[in-house]
Design a protein around this motif. Sequence first.
Motif, PDB file in Angstrom:
ATOM      1  N   ILE A   7      43.058  53.382  57.571  1.00  0.00           N
ATOM      2  CA  ILE A   7      42.269  53.633  58.770  1.00  0.00           C
ATOM      3  C   ILE A   7      41.057  54.460  58.350  1.00  0.00           C
ATOM      4  O   ILE A   7      41.185  55.614  57.967  1.00  0.00           O
ATOM      5  N   ASN A   8      39.897  53.824  58.397  1.00  0.00           N
ATOM      6  CA  ASN A   8      38.667  54.517  58.008  1.00  0.00           C
ATOM      7  C   ASN A   8      38.028  55.117  59.250  1.00  0.00           C
ATOM      8  O   ASN A   8      37.627  54.390  60.158  1.00  0.00           O
ATOM      9  N   LEU A   9      37.929  56.436  59.263  1.00  0.00           N
ATOM     10  CA  LEU A   9      37.240  57.118  60.354  1.00  0.00           C
ATOM     11  C   LEU A   9      35.844  57.495  59.878  1.00  0.00           C
ATOM     12  O   LEU A   9      35.688  58.078  58.808  1.00  0.00           O
ATOM     13  N   PHE A  52      31.149  59.865  56.322  1.00  0.00           N
ATOM     14  CA  PHE A  52      30.053  60.382  57.142  1.00  0.00           C
ATOM     15  C   PHE A  52      28.801  59.572  56.838  1.00  0.00           C
ATOM     16  O   PHE A  52      28.448  59.406  55.666  1.00  0.00           O
ATOM     17  N   ASP A  53      28.141  59.094  57.868  1.00  0.00           N
ATOM     18  CA  ASP A  53      26.898  58.337  57.700  1.00  0.00           C
ATOM     19  C   ASP A  53      25.697  59.197  58.093  1.00  0.00           C
ATOM     20  O   ASP A  53      25.832  60.159  58.863  1.00  0.00           O
ATOM     21  N   ASP A 171      33.266  47.885  61.968  1.00  0.00           N
ATOM     22  CA  ASP A 171      33.906  46.824  62.750  1.00  0.00           C
ATOM     23  C   ASP A 171      35.139  47.246  63.539  1.00  0.00           C
ATOM     24  O   ASP A 171      35.788  46.406  64.159  1.00  0.00           O
ATOM     25  N   ARG A 172      35.463  48.520  63.527  1.00  0.00           N
ATOM     26  CA  ARG A 172      36.554  49.040  64.359  1.00  0.00           C
ATOM     27  C   ARG A 172      37.859  48.270  64.199  1.00  0.00           C
ATOM     28  O   ARG A 172      38.421  47.753  65.159  1.00  0.00           O
ATOM     29  N   ARG A 184      35.375  50.267  59.547  1.00  0.00           N
ATOM     30  CA  ARG A 184      35.591  51.678  59.928  1.00  0.00           C
ATOM     31  C   ARG A 184      35.534  51.836  61.445  1.00  0.00           C
ATOM     32  O   ARG A 184      34.896  51.050  62.137  1.00  0.00           O
ATOM     33  N   PHE A 185      36.179  52.889  61.910  1.00  0.00           N
ATOM     34  CA  PHE A 185      36.093  53.274  63.317  1.00  0.00           C
ATOM     35  C   PHE A 185      35.110  54.439  63.410  1.00  0.00           C
ATOM     36  O   PHE A 185      35.377  55.514  62.860  1.00  0.00           O
ATOM     37  N   SER A 186      33.985  54.220  64.074  1.00  0.00           N
ATOM     38  CA  SER A 186      33.051  55.326  64.283  1.00  0.00           C
ATOM     39  C   SER A 186      33.569  56.204  65.413  1.00  0.00           C
ATOM     40  O   SER A 186      33.894  55.708  66.495  1.00  0.00           O
TER      41      SER A 186
END
Length: 222
Positions: A7-9, A52-53, A171-172, A184-186
């Motif tokens: 799970i990418n946050l 972090f973007d 793409d959640r 990732r989930f933003s």
Amino acid sequence: MDERRTINLCFHGIGTPARDLEIGEAHYWVRTTVFHAILDAVADDPRVRISFDDGNASDAEIALPALRERGLTATFFVLSGRLDEPGSLSREQVLELRDTGMAIGTHGHAHRPWRGLDPAATHAELEDAREELAELVEQPVDEAALPLGRYDRALLATLRRLGYGTVHTSDRRWARGDAWLQPRFSVRDHDTVARLQREVLRPPTLPTRTRGELVGLVKRFR
Ligand SMILES: [Zn+2]
């Protein structure tokens, strides 16, 4: 066993922005208290990876100490065109991130979508920006995060040709930990720990997961 369990946050800004935001960007700024609560909720969850973007100054000023307090690491996708700008990471702060065990990836130069760029702009965003960051951190930069999450098959082919090791989308959906493309989930301004637990951290129901995969398929093949 289900392999899709990473799970990418993805966070953008934390706290109060110190620069003018782009249209709609405020929805991606998270209050510091919420950020800390989310880190506490996921700190012991081996499925979760954090990134972090946008290279906001809050990466170094708020996120870094919070990550270190919890023994966490993250990847920071930096914009070369904003280095040393007010409200954004300084070059010195990027080195501080590197020196404290954080990974540095590229988010390009000017924060414009990479999809459909002409060759000169593609070179500037995908090659020059990466090279500038690699020279700064004195190590290869082979992870990229797609600005505004936009991509298509041609862009992915270009990123592969340029040797990127991992490409991160927005793409959640859950990811396979070893995949080249990492959805990732933003985290957004309305998110809370409870909401993330309900919508992101719990295993997706089958219809949700299938819909998420279709989104990825459509983007890859259009
Ligand atoms: Zn961005």
